[in-house]
Design a protein around this motif. Structure first.
Motif, PDB file in Angstrom:
ATOM      1  N   VAL A   9      -7.580  -4.794  32.806  1.00  0.00           N
ATOM      2  CA  VAL A   9      -7.513  -6.104  33.446  1.00  0.00           C
ATOM      3  C   VAL A   9      -7.376  -7.148  32.534  1.00  0.00           C
ATOM      4  CG1 VAL A   9      -8.744  -7.640  35.080  1.00  0.00           C
ATOM      5  CG2 VAL A   9      -8.925  -5.431  35.343  1.00  0.00           C
ATOM      6  N   THR A  10      -5.859  -7.758  32.616  1.00  0.00           N
ATOM      7  CA  THR A  10      -5.478  -8.959  31.523  1.00  0.00           C
ATOM      8  C   THR A  10      -5.823 -10.189  32.105  1.00  0.00           C
ATOM      9  OG1 THR A  10      -3.436  -8.922  32.131  1.00  0.00           O
ATOM     10  CG2 THR A  10      -3.846  -7.294  30.586  1.00  0.00           C
ATOM     11  N   ARG A  11      -6.234 -11.165  31.052  1.00  0.00           N
ATOM     12  CA  ARG A  11      -6.054 -12.430  31.192  1.00  0.00           C
ATOM     13  C   ARG A  11      -5.173 -13.130  30.174  1.00  0.00           C
ATOM     14  NH1 ARG A  11      -8.670 -16.188  34.495  1.00  0.00           N
ATOM     15  NH2 ARG A  11      -9.640 -14.296  35.278  1.00  0.00           N
ATOM     16  N   GLY A  12      -4.256 -14.046  30.438  1.00  0.00           N
ATOM     17  CA  GLY A  12      -3.299 -14.446  29.049  1.00  0.00           C
ATOM     18  C   GLY A  12      -2.857 -13.194  28.510  1.00  0.00           C
ATOM     19  N   GLU A  13      -3.003 -12.899  27.253  1.00  0.00           N
ATOM     20  CA  GLU A  13      -2.422 -12.050  26.414  1.00  0.00           C
ATOM     21  C   GLU A  13      -3.320 -11.045  26.155  1.00  0.00           C
ATOM     22  OE1 GLU A  13       0.913 -11.974  25.680  1.00  0.00           O
ATOM     23  OE2 GLU A  13       1.033 -13.575  27.069  1.00  0.00           O
ATOM     24  N   LEU A  14      -4.680 -11.362  26.489  1.00  0.00           N
ATOM     25  CA  LEU A  14      -5.846 -10.153  25.965  1.00  0.00           C
ATOM     26  C   LEU A  14      -6.199  -9.282  27.305  1.00  0.00           C
ATOM     27  CD1 LEU A  14      -7.928 -12.565  23.934  1.00  0.00           C
ATOM     28  CD2 LEU A  14      -6.320 -10.983  23.292  1.00  0.00           C
ATOM     29  N   VAL A  15      -6.879  -8.171  26.973  1.00  0.00           N
ATOM     30  CA  VAL A  15      -7.285  -7.408  27.952  1.00  0.00           C
ATOM     31  C   VAL A  15      -8.922  -7.772  27.970  1.00  0.00           C
ATOM     32  CG1 VAL A  15      -8.238  -4.983  28.422  1.00  0.00           C
ATOM     33  CG2 VAL A  15      -6.286  -5.288  27.438  1.00  0.00           C
TER      34      VAL A  15
END
Lengths: 335, 335
Positions: A9-15
């Motif tokens: 599950v990602t948010r922006g460029e991060l997991v």
């Protein structure tokens, strides 16, 4: 054994979060076609084996005696959304045997889909046992019980003939003795027996391949599967994953969700069955992984359909203003 | 680094699901008092740092100018349940600056608690931005903006003075430069910056210990913390975990939940702060782990209170007929 991360599950460029799990895709001989993670640890299949639990409804002759249609059979395999059509059909099934909602022993529950639950509240309604997502399955148990002339009361108990029949089917198709040491109580009060994913997948492969299974049992399972694939609304509900995946390939894939991140399914034309569980029980992850397993199963047989399920294995995430914030995506290792 | 299983979910005699995660309990010098898992990987703190995000509301003088009470300050740190009292207070805070619901940029949402959402549906209501669990925090941003004479529109953007002030507080207290590479968009549209758990815990330890922090900033943080501990309903909601845990030890523990399985908190009398994240984002697990971390923190200082939180770290699971089917339980390793 440590299961790998299968969904991110990602948010922006991060997991931001991740989900570990395991799946088995097997053929009618029980051979592993694809799989990853611990396939031998017993997991509770929960509602993902409702189709197997409905086999006695066919085998006893109860479905024929009470003239059940495909929609009825689909509801007997359902984790339905508690929509008005689901309730009416469950009540009608009970009425065929002279029963009503009070015969059910699944317990009342508000529908899990918030919009359906709020629609009920707007109409001033409160939930009864027909709203329970398992009411169709329980109606099936009761029809079988009435057909056999058994006492209906207590039909959810592990020693009632209704549950003994179910257990016998599960033991036959999974090849495991299902005893008290692997028995839990399900959300709807019937027993659920922990079974390795490899053998849960194998049960569905036996049904669609006809291998390692009595022909009448295979035909009973196939009849239920055809009913679910033909009438996916009855076994699921508006906009939900099982219905969406079966509608994407009418008559070609069967999938069924279960609580705590379980899915079972089958591809009749390929003679394959699958089972999966997300370690942490998350629904968002089990749905993404189910789509990815279907994509994997269809990879060589039908690249186009495989692509359809591959696309379903990634779902965008939006915030309350509709801004795209990230995604849920299955990340299968190279197999 | 692989985080360990910290929460198990059982059914019958078996573990049905499990949750991995990490937590850091640190003192005002940034020393790890207890902890497990990867404490250096950046994680999005989400709503668990709302108290830090509200510090500019105090520091700018906006809270004093608009005469905010403890209940107002608690709501400014809230992920509230959208109960009628929460809405009235958020609207009243906006009115102090001549604003109304239309100034908010958090987006509308149905309350997350099903019963509150159904109560609204029963009354024929639909959600507006005041129902958003972040509306109190956003009212705080807007009061600060009006107090400073800034243009309110766009206050959720990363380059608006309101968010630049918040970022400066976070950078000061966590010791990290928070740039675009660790920036995601939160559910309420403001930026959220991924930060290691060790340093999130450290920020709360600085506030309660007064070490490594400007005195005025420590006092601003402590004022907000006192307000939340005195008025936990405003920053949470009926029956929810943050409120329940703070009510169990009035004035002695601060805890704040965040989406995707995050919790931050502090124990003022011990000068300790903590932060935790469940890898898969599950709320049931983050709540059990938060209680277990509080129990651990209080182990030597107050064995009785430690026992209260230890009991909260295990929650029974019942099915729809009220039958006990299993439990959710934190399982900390020996530390």
């Amino acid at each position: 054994m440590q299961n790998p991360v299968l969904v991110e599950v990602t948010r922006g460029e991060l997991v931001e979060s991740c989900h570990r799990g395991a799946f088995a895709l097997v053929d009618g001989e029980g051979r592993l076609v694809a799989g990853v993670g611990d396939l031998d640890r017993p997991v509770f299949p929960r509602s993902a084996v409702k189709l197997l639990q409905a086999i006695p409804l066919i085998e006893t002759g109860a479905a024929a005696r009470f003239g059940l249609t495909d929609k009825d059979l689909s509801l007997a395999c359902a984790s339905h959304s508690g929509e008005p059509e689901h309730l009416r059909r469950a009540a009608a099934m009970l009425a065929k045997a002279g029963l009503d909602e009070t015969a059910l022993e699944c317990g009342p529950e508000w529908p899990g889909e918030p919009e359906i639950s709020r629609d009920m509240a707007r109409r001033g309604e409160t939930p009864c046992q027909l709203h329970n997502n398992c009411s169709g399955k329980h109606a099936g148990f009761l029809l079988t019980t009435v057909h056999r002339g058994e006492t209906a009361a207590g039909y959810v108990g592990p020693n009632h003939p209704a549950q003994i029949r179910v257990k016998a089917v599960l033991e036959d198709l999974t090849g495991h003795s299902l005893n008290v040491d692997v028995c839990g109580t399900d959300g709807c009060s019937i027993p659920t027996y922990a079974t390795p994913l490899r053998d849960l997948a194998g049960a569905f492969a036996k049904i669609v391949s006809g291998r390692g299974i009595e022909p009448q049992r295979a035909e009973a399972g196939q009849a239920l599967m055809r009913a679910c694939m033909a009438e996916p609304f009855e076994m699921s509900g508006t906009g939900r994953a099982c219905m969406t995946m079966m509608q994407a390939a009418p008559g070609r894939v069967f999938v069924k969700t279960g609580a705590e991140g379980v899915f079972c399914g089958a591809l009749p034309e390929l003679g394959l069955g699958f089972a999966l569980k997300i370690d942490d029980g998350a629904k968002r992850a089990s749905e993404a992984l189910a789509a990815a397993v279907l994509a994997k199963a269809l990879e060589t047989a039908d690249a186009e359909l495989s692509g359809v399920f591959s696309a379903m294995a990634t779902a965008p995430l939006q915030n309350k203003r509709g801004t795209l914030t990230g995604e849920v995506r299955a990340v299968l290792p190279d197999l």
